[in-house]
Write a protein that holds these residues in place. Structure first.
Motif, PDB file in Angstrom:
ATOM      1  N   ARG A 172       0.830  -1.210   0.000  1.00  0.00           N
ATOM      2  CA  ARG A 172       0.000   0.000   0.000  1.00  0.00           C
ATOM      3  C   ARG A 172       0.860   1.254   0.000  1.00  0.00           C
ATOM      4  NH1 ARG A 172      -5.160   0.359   3.766  1.00  0.00           N
ATOM      5  NH2 ARG A 172      -5.805  -1.038   2.091  1.00  0.00           N
ATOM      6  N   GLU A 173       1.941   1.223   0.755  1.00  0.00           N
ATOM      7  CA  GLU A 173       2.841   2.383   0.787  1.00  0.00           C
ATOM      8  C   GLU A 173       3.419   2.654  -0.596  1.00  0.00           C
ATOM      9  OE1 GLU A 173       6.955   3.917   3.003  1.00  0.00           O
ATOM     10  OE2 GLU A 173       6.120   1.934   3.432  1.00  0.00           O
ATOM     11  N   ALA A 174       3.866   1.599  -1.270  1.00  0.00           N
ATOM     12  CA  ALA A 174       4.423   1.766  -2.611  1.00  0.00           C
ATOM     13  C   ALA A 174       3.366   2.287  -3.574  1.00  0.00           C
ATOM     14  CB  ALA A 174       4.985   0.434  -3.111  1.00  0.00           C
ATOM     15  N   TYR A 175       2.173   1.734  -3.506  1.00  0.00           N
ATOM     16  CA  TYR A 175       1.087   2.175  -4.379  1.00  0.00           C
ATOM     17  C   TYR A 175       0.767   3.642  -4.145  1.00  0.00           C
ATOM     18  CZ  TYR A 175      -3.540   2.798  -6.327  1.00  0.00           C
ATOM     19  OH  TYR A 175      -4.606   3.291  -7.022  1.00  0.00           O
ATOM     20  N   ASN A 176       0.638   4.029  -2.881  1.00  0.00           N
ATOM     21  CA  ASN A 176       0.294   5.419  -2.571  1.00  0.00           C
ATOM     22  C   ASN A 176       1.380   6.392  -3.004  1.00  0.00           C
ATOM     23  OD1 ASN A 176      -2.206   4.795  -1.493  1.00  0.00           O
ATOM     24  ND2 ASN A 176      -1.445   4.629   0.611  1.00  0.00           N
ATOM     25  N   GLU A 177       2.615   5.923  -3.137  1.00  0.00           N
ATOM     26  CA  GLU A 177       3.698   6.785  -3.598  1.00  0.00           C
ATOM     27  C   GLU A 177       3.681   6.968  -5.108  1.00  0.00           C
ATOM     28  OE1 GLU A 177       7.227   5.035  -2.042  1.00  0.00           O
ATOM     29  OE2 GLU A 177       6.753   5.544   0.028  1.00  0.00           O
ATOM     30  N   VAL A 178       3.364   5.923  -5.855  1.00  0.00           N
ATOM     31  CA  VAL A 178       3.465   6.023  -7.309  1.00  0.00           C
ATOM     32  C   VAL A 178       2.180   6.521  -7.972  1.00  0.00           C
ATOM     33  CG1 VAL A 178       5.220   4.211  -7.390  1.00  0.00           C
ATOM     34  CG2 VAL A 178       2.812   3.607  -7.789  1.00  0.00           C
TER      35      VAL A 178
END
Length: 199
Positions: A152-158
């Motif tokens: 989720r963290e990676a998704y929210n960043e990209v």
């Protein structure tokens, strides 16, 4: 094209922990908060690409990775989709590379001086974000149905970086002029109903 766009919208609406899933519009975030979120996302993505720390292409919003492992399953999505092989570590470098690819395709379309036809105009528009769209559809799906805190963290960043790039396509003066030029051509007037609707 329309079906793929609708599928993407459904995937976007289905993801957990987002403003859209809560029924709030994109524009409901204050400008200051949006800028801060975008800045954090860009810096976080840059940290995954140490070989080009601080380097930006003119007008870009994301740092491209100098090297992306060829075995990253998000780089070329084909069926059957290898969901089991995709994890959070693949998201940032793949999206960075695919954004670079999409930007290069956009620049190529904008600078193409050849007479306009269907393939080098509407076909080119369709191909700009094809690989990026496929990857983001898979990422959004996994974030919805099998997410982890790291994913989720990676998704929210990209995700905001992809949205920012996507907004540059319909607002490109050069792209509009290319479509307008093709629309005035004899080929455009002779398009079959499906392609004419696309135009």
């Amino acid at each position: 094209f329309a079906e793929r766009r609708d599928a993407k919208q459904v995937a976007e609406a289905a993801r957990h922990g987002t403003r859209e899933a809560a029924g709030r519009p994109h524009g409901s975030m204050g400008q200051g908060a949006a800028r801060a979120k975008f800045g954090r996302s860009r810096r976080a993505l840059a940290a995954t690409c140490p070989g080009r720390h601080g380097e930006r292409r003119a007008g870009s919003h994301v740092l491209g990775c100098a090297v992306v492992p060829a075995d990253n399953p998000l780089l070329d999505i084909e069926h059957p989709i290898p969901f089991h092989a995709i994890d959070a570590a693949h998201v940032r470098p793949a999206v960075a590379a695919l954004l670079d690819d999409a930007r290069a395709r956009l620049v190529a379309l904008e600078s193409d001086a050849a007479p306009r036809d269907f393939d080098n105009t509407l076909g080119a528009v369709e191909r700009i974000g094809d690989r990026l769209d496929r990857a983001m559809a898979v990422i959004s799906h996994l974030e919805s149905v099998a997410t982890t805190p790291a994913f989720r963290e990676a998704y929210n960043e990209v995700q905001p970086l992809v949205s920012a790039f996507s907004s540059t396509i319909p607002t490109s003066t050069a792209v509009w002029r290319a479509i307008e030029s093709f629309g005035a051509s004899a080929e455009a007037r002779a398009l079959d109903p499906v392609r004419a609707r696309f135009l």
